[in-house]
Design a protein around this motif. Structure first.
Motif, short mmCIF file in Angstrom:
data_model
loop_
_atom_site.label_atom_id
_atom_site.label_comp_id
_atom_site.label_asym_id
_atom_site.label_seq_id
_atom_site.Cartn_x
_atom_site.Cartn_y
_atom_site.Cartn_z
N ILE A 275 -2.10 1.69 0.05
CA ILE A 275 -1.81 2.24 -1.28
C ILE A 275 -2.32 3.68 -1.37
O ILE A 275 -1.63 4.58 -1.88
CB ILE A 275 -2.42 1.37 -2.39
CG1 ILE A 275 -1.71 0.01 -2.43
CG2 ILE A 275 -2.32 2.06 -3.75
CD1 ILE A 275 -2.36 -0.99 -3.37
N GLU A 276 -3.53 3.91 -0.87
CA GLU A 276 -4.11 5.26 -0.88
C GLU A 276 -3.28 6.21 -0.02
O GLU A 276 -3.07 7.37 -0.37
CB GLU A 276 -5.55 5.22 -0.39
CG GLU A 276 -6.52 4.48 -1.29
CD GLU A 276 -6.79 5.21 -2.59
OE1 GLU A 276 -6.42 6.39 -2.71
OE2 GLU A 276 -7.37 4.58 -3.50
N VAL A 277 -2.82 5.71 1.13
CA VAL A 277 -2.00 6.53 2.02
C VAL A 277 -0.68 6.92 1.34
O VAL A 277 -0.25 8.08 1.40
CB VAL A 277 -1.72 5.79 3.35
CG1 VAL A 277 -0.66 6.54 4.17
CG2 VAL A 277 -3.00 5.64 4.16
N GLN A 278 -0.03 5.97 0.68
CA GLN A 278 1.22 6.25 -0.01
C GLN A 278 1.03 7.31 -1.10
O GLN A 278 1.88 8.19 -1.28
CB GLN A 278 1.78 4.96 -0.61
CG GLN A 278 2.30 3.97 0.42
CD GLN A 278 2.71 2.64 -0.20
OE1 GLN A 278 2.57 2.44 -1.41
NE2 GLN A 278 3.18 1.72 0.63
N THR A 279 -0.08 7.22 -1.81
CA THR A 279 -0.37 8.21 -2.85
C THR A 279 -0.54 9.60 -2.23
O THR A 279 -0.02 10.59 -2.75
CB THR A 279 -1.66 7.82 -3.61
OG1 THR A 279 -1.49 6.53 -4.17
CG2 THR A 279 -1.94 8.82 -4.72
N LEU A 280 -1.26 9.66 -1.12
CA LEU A 280 -1.45 10.94 -0.43
C LEU A 280 -0.13 11.51 0.07
O LEU A 280 0.12 12.72 -0.06
CB LEU A 280 -2.42 10.74 0.74
CG LEU A 280 -2.65 11.95 1.66
CD1 LEU A 280 -3.17 13.15 0.86
CD2 LEU A 280 -3.60 11.59 2.79
N VAL A 281 0.72 10.68 0.60
CA VAL A 281 2.03 11.13 1.11
C VAL A 281 2.85 11.76 -0.02
O VAL A 281 3.51 12.80 0.18
CB VAL A 281 2.80 9.96 1.76
CG1 VAL A 281 4.25 10.36 2.05
CG2 VAL A 281 2.11 9.53 3.05
N ARG A 282 2.82 11.16 -1.18
CA ARG A 282 3.58 11.72 -2.33
C ARG A 282 3.04 13.09 -2.73
O ARG A 282 3.80 13.99 -3.08
CB ARG A 282 3.51 10.75 -3.51
CG ARG A 282 4.40 9.51 -3.34
CD ARG A 282 4.59 8.78 -4.66
NE ARG A 282 3.36 8.14 -5.11
CZ ARG A 282 3.02 6.89 -4.81
NH1 ARG A 282 3.83 6.15 -4.05
NH2 ARG A 282 1.89 6.37 -5.26
#
Length: 420
Positions: free
Chosen positions: A94-101
């Motif tokens: 979830i944290e990775v997806q947020t960073l990618v955005r």
């Protein structure tokens, strides 16, 4: 196997072919297609001026002393031209997806692409499989913390030392002169010594450095004419044929590669600096959180070791591979590795025949070979996925070995290689 068979098994043809494919793909990523260079100058001098130093810089990763050490039978539990993924838990994902955005929006209205690595493992990508492999390969070779600290190749068969007993060697690269002379005698020019072209050499060693702001910089692409700053590297994406600025940022074990569309930056290096500032302002806290969560879940170099097994898993549909840690593979005997190398050659031949006989359809296959030391080398191929394994326990029967593969498949591969 007799001595002649051992000599035949030192190199696997498909493995060497993958080395050539890798050189070609990396070259195209940095310089564009060879056809485009020939169209620009039909004489071929421009193409040669770029190709020669590029290939020599690439091959330096295989140079130990005066020996050129190519991938050998000891590397048969590795698969080049694939990426190695990090297993990520739900919270970290979830944290990775947020960073990618956040990374996607760094350049405002124009979406950016990104690649995130932890150690030498891929965490996230927004690129096509082909472009992901190319950027991942370059990152592991030159950009990750290990690559920066070692100043040498991050490929696992060179990591654990440079003993000639661990690899096959070729003592000459050219008709005259030692290998070291061929490498170190070639600077920024073509073999003919033609200095008419400005040659960019992205595979040079010890040319990337981490700045105080966390961004990696290099002078390989020269200096910006309007300032004292280095020129930001650019790459060509294979899928879209789009030119992109390459910005690399590193925090502890985390490496971020941000690709900014070249056409979206109207004022050159100044515009790139603004995007970098946006990254620092908007993503720093998220980068810290991602690195912290990934570090907590990281099991170390032996994270993917399975006791009693030496294995290689390849998902050809997703271009992903996973294997036993290099330190564990080195415990295998020469006889076991030679048997596995011979087995992989047979599988390569079967796959090649299947492509001719039934194009577009993967062939299910199982091959077992008993080594001189009674170890079993086993391969199972199904649905575009491949499993290679060595079992060295003495006096194992084929039934015992097959049962061990079944247990491995059910526990670690969701039954993908089970015969039921």
């Amino acid at each position: 196997m007799d001595k002649s068979k051992e000599l035949e098994a030192i190199w696997r043809i498909d493995a060497l072919r993958e080395v050539l494919k890798e050189i070609h793909s990396l070259f195209m990523m940095f310089h564009g297609s060879i056809r485009a260079l020939l169209d620009k100058e039909p004489s071929g001098e421009l193409t040669r001026a770029h190709l020669y130093p590029f290939i020599m810089d690439y091959l330096r990763d295989f140079l130990v002393g005066k020996k050129l050490q190519l991938p050998s039978f000891r590397d048969c539990l590795k698969e080049r031209r694939t990426v190695q993924m990090l297993t990520v838990g739900r919270e970290a994902a979830i944290e990775v997806q947020t960073l990618v955005r956040v990374l996607e929006l760094c350049a405002g209205n124009t979406p950016c692409s990104s690649l995130i690595l932890f150690q030498d493992l891929l965490v996230s990508t927004t690129l096509s499989p082909e472009d992901t492999i190319n950027l991942f390969t370059y990152a592991v070779l030159r950009l990750t913390p290990h690559a920066l600290s070692s100043g040498a190749s991050s490929w696992s068969y060179l990591r654990k030392g440079n003993s000639s007993s661990h690899v096959a060697t070729v003592s000459t690269l050219a008709p005259s002169g030692s290998v070291s002379e061929q490498f170190y005698g070639s600077r920024d020019t073509s073999p003919a010594g033609d200095n008419r072209y400005r040659i960019t050499r992205p595979l040079q060693h010890d040319k990337w450095f981490k700045g105080k702001d966390g961004f990696l910089s290099t002078d390989i692409w020269g200096m910006d004419a309007g300032s004292l700053n280095v020129t930001t590297p650019t790459v060509w994406l294979r899928q879209t044929e789009e030119r992109m600025y390459l910005c690399a940022y590193q925090y502890r074990s985390l490496t971020l590669i941000l690709l900014i569309p070249f056409s979206s930056i109207l004022n050159g290096e100044q515009g790139v600096s603004i995007v970098k500032q946006q990254l620092l302002e908007n993503a720093s806290l998220k980068i810290l959180k991602v690195e912290e969560k990934l570090s907590k879940g990281w099991g170390g170099e032996n994270a993917y070791h399975v006791s009693g097994y030496r294995y290689l898993l390849v998902d050809g549909n997703r271009e992903i591979s996973r294997a036993s840690p290099p330190a564990k593979v080195t415990t295998l005997t020469k006889e076991s590795l030679l048997a596995l190398n011979r087995l992989r050659e047979e599988v390569d031949s079967e796959k090649s025949r299947a492509k001719w006989d039934n194009p577009g359809h993967d062939k299910d296959l199982e091959v077992c070979i008993r080594a001189k030391n009674n170890a079993w080398a086993i391969a199972r191929i199904t649905g575009g996925k491949e499993l290679y394994m060595v079992l060295e326990k003495a006096n194992e029967t084929l039934l015992y070995a097959s049962d061990a593969v079944e247990k491995f498949s059910n526990r670690y591969c969701s039954g993908a290689f089970s015969l039921d």
